[in-house]
Design a protein around this motif. Structure first.
Motif, PDB file in Angstrom:
ATOM      1  N   GLY A 111      56.169  45.009  76.124  1.00 24.08           N
ATOM      2  CA  GLY A 111      57.029  46.119  75.714  1.00 24.08           C
ATOM      3  C   GLY A 111      58.324  45.646  75.061  1.00 24.08           C
ATOM      4  N   PRO A 112      59.145  44.885  75.813  1.00 29.92           N
ATOM      5  CA  PRO A 112      60.413  44.412  75.226  1.00 29.92           C
ATOM      6  C   PRO A 112      60.225  43.615  73.935  1.00 29.92           C
ATOM      7  CG  PRO A 112      60.414  44.053  77.588  1.00 29.92           C
ATOM      8  CD  PRO A 112      59.045  44.556  77.240  1.00 29.92           C
ATOM      9  N   LEU A 113      59.129  42.838  73.851  1.00 33.93           N
ATOM     10  CA  LEU A 113      58.901  42.081  72.617  1.00 33.93           C
ATOM     11  C   LEU A 113      58.625  43.024  71.448  1.00 33.93           C
ATOM     12  CD1 LEU A 113      56.757  39.060  73.856  1.00 33.93           C
ATOM     13  CD2 LEU A 113      59.149  39.039  73.179  1.00 33.93           C
ATOM     14  N   ALA A 114      57.866  44.098  71.723  1.00 34.53           N
ATOM     15  CA  ALA A 114      57.613  45.086  70.665  1.00 34.53           C
ATOM     16  C   ALA A 114      58.904  45.812  70.295  1.00 34.53           C
ATOM     17  CB  ALA A 114      56.556  46.084  71.130  1.00 34.53           C
ATOM     18  N   LEU A 143      69.151  40.384  72.765  1.00 36.62           N
ATOM     19  CA  LEU A 143      69.158  41.186  73.994  1.00 36.62           C
ATOM     20  C   LEU A 143      67.737  41.395  74.514  1.00 36.62           C
ATOM     21  CD1 LEU A 143      70.709  42.925  76.093  1.00 36.62           C
ATOM     22  CD2 LEU A 143      70.303  44.867  74.596  1.00 36.62           C
ATOM     23  N   TRP A 144      66.817  41.813  73.617  1.00 33.54           N
ATOM     24  CA  TRP A 144      65.457  42.087  74.080  1.00 33.54           C
ATOM     25  C   TRP A 144      64.738  40.818  74.532  1.00 33.54           C
ATOM     26  CZ3 TRP A 144      64.188  46.455  75.910  1.00 33.54           C
ATOM     27  CH2 TRP A 144      64.717  47.634  75.378  1.00 33.54           C
ATOM     28  N   ILE A 145      64.992  39.718  73.835  1.00 32.79           N
ATOM     29  CA  ILE A 145      64.375  38.457  74.250  1.00 32.79           C
ATOM     30  C   ILE A 145      64.883  38.049  75.633  1.00 32.79           C
ATOM     31  CG2 ILE A 145      64.211  35.988  73.715  1.00 32.79           C
ATOM     32  CD1 ILE A 145      62.555  37.802  71.882  1.00 32.79           C
ATOM     33  N   LEU A 146      66.181  38.235  75.858  1.00 29.46           N
ATOM     34  CA  LEU A 146      66.726  37.853  77.157  1.00 29.46           C
ATOM     35  C   LEU A 146      66.307  38.836  78.246  1.00 29.46           C
ATOM     36  CD1 LEU A 146      70.235  36.428  76.318  1.00 29.46           C
ATOM     37  CD2 LEU A 146      68.082  35.246  76.656  1.00 29.46           C
ATOM     38  N   ILE A 147      65.994  40.069  77.855  1.00 26.84           N
ATOM     39  CA  ILE A 147      65.442  41.012  78.834  1.00 26.84           C
ATOM     40  C   ILE A 147      64.112  40.462  79.352  1.00 26.84           C
ATOM     41  CG2 ILE A 147      64.243  43.243  78.978  1.00 26.84           C
ATOM     42  CD1 ILE A 147      66.651  44.464  77.506  1.00 26.84           C
ATOM     43  N   TYR A 206      63.655  46.294  82.924  1.00 32.41           N
ATOM     44  CA  TYR A 206      64.346  45.832  81.713  1.00 32.41           C
ATOM     45  C   TYR A 206      65.780  45.395  82.002  1.00 32.41           C
ATOM     46  CZ  TYR A 206      60.410  48.104  79.386  1.00 32.41           C
ATOM     47  OH  TYR A 206      59.157  48.471  79.001  1.00 32.41           O
ATOM     48  N   PHE A 207      66.407  46.060  82.950  1.00 31.93           N
ATOM     49  CA  PHE A 207      67.808  45.739  83.213  1.00 31.93           C
ATOM     50  C   PHE A 207      67.946  45.105  84.590  1.00 31.93           C
ATOM     51  CE2 PHE A 207      67.520  49.168  80.156  1.00 31.93           C
ATOM     52  CZ  PHE A 207      68.182  48.580  79.086  1.00 31.93           C
ATOM     53  N   GLY A 217      51.722  41.787  65.837  1.00 26.93           N
ATOM     54  CA  GLY A 217      51.504  40.901  66.992  1.00 26.93           C
ATOM     55  C   GLY A 217      52.089  41.471  68.272  1.00 26.93           C
ATOM     56  N   THR A 218      53.323  41.983  68.182  1.00 18.06           N
ATOM     57  CA  THR A 218      53.963  42.465  69.407  1.00 18.06           C
ATOM     58  C   THR A 218      53.383  43.804  69.854  1.00 18.06           C
ATOM     59  OG1 THR A 218      55.776  43.337  68.059  1.00 18.06           O
ATOM     60  CG2 THR A 218      56.130  41.208  69.114  1.00 18.06           C
ATOM     61  N   VAL A 219      52.954  44.646  68.906  1.00 18.77           N
ATOM     62  CA  VAL A 219      52.313  45.909  69.306  1.00 18.77           C
ATOM     63  C   VAL A 219      50.989  45.613  70.005  1.00 18.77           C
ATOM     64  CG1 VAL A 219      51.114  47.953  68.407  1.00 18.77           C
ATOM     65  CG2 VAL A 219      53.438  47.440  67.655  1.00 18.77           C
TER      66      VAL A 219
END
Lengths: 475, 355
Positions: A99-102, A147-151, A182-183, B93-95
């Motif tokens: 999810g966070p990666l997307a 931010l999302w990567i560190l999440i 996430y947080f 890729g991420t989806v």
């Protein structure tokens, strides 16, 4: 025959991921840290219309652009390794990680890439206001990306908001509370520490480059300004980093005591443990197997306990408490020492610069400019070893207390495949780093000509100024 | 999952709930949400094949240009947009990872070396134009040019090969996967030629029309050979699907789009835009074909279906609520990007940062 030359898939996967991360993190930090400088120079260029800001914007944007391309080139292989090398982990924790990666790719990466296009090519095509806005959006993209990567990463350090379920004999994690997942409590500490590390790394880079140009031509107006700016930023951010880093460490003690034990090379649990500010090996063996008591150290009694538990006699757990075979203490311990040592060096550099600025000798050729020049790569070194502490310190866990790295790695990957890909990565990334350094050198060389011309212009100006009054007097 | 840490047990599982759930926890927002995500997944792939496809195409056509000014022109044509175009691959890729983690894991680990071949080809393609700009030495420029053409050719070929192996469940060096790679290469050249033609005015445009028509013919031929091969060898029992109405309709649509492209390409300059849109139509027709062949078995090699590999309801709902609005935003700024850089390109624009 060649069997002994082939690398074990698990170890190889870890080296490959760690190696690609070590290179990628430099470009990622470059994006994050340079973005605010680009925004500043772009804004100044538009608002003052002065040529020196245009030159600085153009110079740093070139470096940003090449850094962004390198960052993408080194980052895509990293993200694919979740699937190629750690598919068991990806399947097991996909709901939490994917999810966070997307969100990162759709929210942040697109933003950065689209508006970088406008920033690089659109000066003549968009209004001034949109142009400044583009630089801001590039920065927002870079910072949101981190931010999302560190999440994702902080969840792996302190996982929560999930449930472990078993279905048809397969175990997996299910997201139960997205906000919690996430947080995590770790996120704030990690994000502030990493972003500030990126700013410090880039500030050292900017200061070093400025020092080089000021050394060649102490009267170059754009670079005098840049040097002052970066030294000021360095003094503030480096002091903040050490204060914040200390509080972050306290958080690590509470949530990952095993990592803290490795960071301090504490094997036996004890009350009232000292903190070793500086440590030096007595023998070669200490390098590969450090044990805090046996090193030559400069220590403050009771401080480790105090930091850990806010109590000088508090208990600090040693590695003996944890069921781990051969914990990678040496990497963690020496990486942590390197990072802390560099952190203090950056404060020295910052304060030394402020002192010279107040005395009005900042631009004079001397030891200080040399020190800045020599420190160009050190911020990135500190960032890399900082990540070693975070990532190696967590081993043998890929997700702290939930999944072992050995369980997350691919079961179908062969040693031959691993060896091929690892060799290819080693060669390709080495080439990328060399190319990057070469290109930076070229960009600097081009600017050097202009910096030398700055001088000619000034001398020219002075000459005409000198001649003008006498000339008019005669007529 | 061996957890024997007395100290740790109660520390890491602090489930602090800050707010109540904003999306349903135990059921999908809409019953066919998994299918919608299958659609979104293929949409991101389609955008990638179309948009980065024309970048690849320009990269291959670049190899046919000897004139220095023309080469610079080609680079400046895709310079402002390629970074953004490439992100669609990362989005895909991420989806895939976020919505269908088991398929992501299998697809990438089963094609271990091919994935890295794609990655290295993309790296070569991505960095060479940027590096080329930094130095004037002829040898350096020539080396970068060569790397650029090679990278631009290998990237779509390897990506197509992976897609073929995925869809037909064959190994990577089987005929269907290699033919898919060839088809994607031709398609890329066709869109690249159309895009260049749209951005230029003079004789270069006429030559692009020629290359574009060859590439369109090559694409049609390779797709037909591919379908016949699959029909004859029938690797995963898709023979019946190949003769079904949807597949035949898609093939027909492809031919119509190619026809529109040919007509638009050979008429005057004003209609060139339609040619480019037509190649986009061809790309999305290909993705529709992929969709038909993949549904419901998202990973045909193991027979894993969309429903089996989708994440649990809460996670999918969160993904939907966050990503769908963002995707509309992304489309809005892509539109903006292409508007800013619309119209013919002038030679002075160059590639990279201007001084």
């Amino acid at each position: 025959m060649i069997e002994p030359l082939l690398i074990d898939p698990e170890l190889g996967s870890r080296i490959q991921f760690g190696g690609t991360l070590s290179v990628h993190i430099v470009f990622a930090a470059l994006s994050v840290g340079l973005a605010p400088y680009i925004v500043y120079f772009t804004y100044k260029e538009i608002s003052t219309g002065r040529e020196k800001y245009e030159r600085l914007r153009s110079f740093w944007t070139k470096i940003f652009a090449i850094g962004f391309v390198m960052g993408t080139a080194t980052g895509i292989p990293m993200s694919f390794q979740f699937g190629t090398n750690f598919p068991a982990f990806s399947e097991f924790a996909g709901e939490l990680i994917g999810g966070p990666l997307a969100f990162e790719s759709t929210m942040a990466f697109f933003l950065e890439a689209v508006f970088l296009g406008v920033l690089l090519f659109g000066r003549e095509r968009v209004s001034d206001r949109v142009y400044v806005l583009s630089s801001v959006l590039v920065m927002v993209g870079a910072w949101l990306s981190a931010l999302w990567i560190l999440i994702v990463n902080s969840w792996m350090q302190t996982p929560q908001g999930y449930e472990l379920i078993e279905e048809n004999g397969v175990t997996g994690l299910v997201l139960t509370d997205p906000i919690a997942a996430y947080f995590t409590p770790r996120l704030f500490w990690m994000y502030v520490h990493m972003q500030n590390a990126a700013v410090i790394s880039v500030t050292l880079f900017v200061a070093g480059v400025a020092a080089y140009f000021v050394w060649t031509n102490p009267d170059s107006e754009p670079w005098r300004g840049t040097l002052k700016l970066s030294v000021g930023v360095l003094a503030i951010t480096s002091i903040f980093q050490v204060i914040h880093g200390d509080m972050y460490t306290r958080h690590v003690v509470q949530t990952q005591p095993m990592k803290f034990a490795a960071m301090e090379a504490i094997y036996e649990t004890k009350e009232g443990a000292p903190l070793h500010l500086l440590a030096f090996p007595r023998s070669l063996e200490d390098l590969t197997d450090p044990r805090a008591e046996e090193l030559f150290t400069v220590s403050i009694p009771y401080l480790a306990s105090f930091l850990a538990e806010a109590d000088p006699t508090g208990v600090v757990y040693g590695l003996e408490e944890f069921d781990v075979q051969n914990p990678p203490v040496a990497y963690v311990f020496w990486s942590f020492r390197t990072m802390v040592f560099l952190g203090f060096w950056f404060i020295v550099l910052g304060l030394w610069g402020v002192y010279r600025m107040r005395k009005g000798v900042l631009f004079e050729r001397g030891r200080y400019l040399k020190a800045l020049l020599a420190s160009i790569p050190l911020g990135f070194v500190a960032t890399i070893v900082g990540w070693y502490v975070t990532e190696i310190g967590r081993q043998p866990w890929i997700i702290q207390d939930v999944q072992l790295t050995s369980e997350g790695v691919s079961q179908t990957l062969t040693s031959t495949q691993m060896t091929i890909s690892l060799s290819a990565f080693a060669i390709a990334y080495a080439i990328l780093v060399v190319l990057f350094i070469r290109v930076i050198k070229w960009i600097v060389d081009d600017e050097l000509e202009r910096v030398l011309e700055d001088d000619f212009e000034r001398v020219e100006q002075e000459r005409t100024d000198d001649q003008a009054p006498s000339g008019s007097g005669e007529v | 999952m061996t957890t024997n840490f007395p100290i740790m047990a109660d520390v890491t599982r602090v489930d602090t709930v800050l707010f109540g759930p904003v999306v349903p926890v135990d059921e999908y927002l809409i019953p066919w949400l998994p299918e919608l995500w299958f659609g979104i997944l293929l949409f991101t792939l389609g955008m990638y094949v179309f948009l980065d496809g024309f970048d690849f195409g320009i990269g291959m056509l670049y190899g046919t240009r000897e004139d220095e000014a023309e080469r610079d022109l080609l680079l400046s044509i895709f310079g402002p947009v390629w970074d953004a175009n490439e992100v669609w691959l990362v989005a895909f890729g991420t989806v895939l990872f976020a919505a269908f983690p088991p398929v992501y894991a299998s697809l990438l680990s089963d094609h271990y070396l091919l994935v890295f071949a794609i990655v290295f080809a993309l790296i070569l393609r991505g960095i060479t134009p940027e590096l080329r700009e930094q130095r004037d030495e002829p040898e350096w420029v020539r080396a970068c040019d060569r790397g650029f053409v090679v990278g631009s050719t290998l990237s779509p070929f390897f990506i197509g090969t992976l897609a073929g192996s995925w869809v037909f469940g064959t190994g990577t060096i089987a005929l269907p996967s290699v033919l898919t790679g060839v088809a994607v290469v031709f398609l890329s050249v066709a869109s690249g030629a159309a895009y260049v033609a749209m951005k230029t005015t003079d004789t270069l445009r006429e030559e692009m029309v020629r290359y574009g028509l060859y590439a369109a013919a090559g694409y049609l031929l390779s797709v037909v050979v591919l379908l016949i091969t699959v029909f004859l060898t029938d690797p995963l029992g898709v023979r019946e699907t190949l003769l079904s109405t949807p597949v035949l309709a898609v093939v027909l649509v492809t031919v119509v789009f190619l026809g529109i492209g040919v007509v638009a390409a050979t008429r005057d300059a004003l209609e060139v835009t339609w040619w480019f849109y037509a190649t986009g139509g061809v790309a999305f027709a290909l993705i529709t074909l992929v969709a038909i062949l993949l549904y419901p078995d998202l990973y045909p090699a193991t027979g894993t279906t969309v429903r089996e590999s989708i994440i649990s309801p809460l996670a999918l709902n969160v993904l939907t609520v966050v990503v769908i609005p963002v995707l509309f935003l992304v489309l809005a700024y892509f539109r903006y990007l292409y508007t800013v850089f619309s119209g013919p390109v002038e030679h002075e624009d160059g590639y990279g940062t201007s001084d």
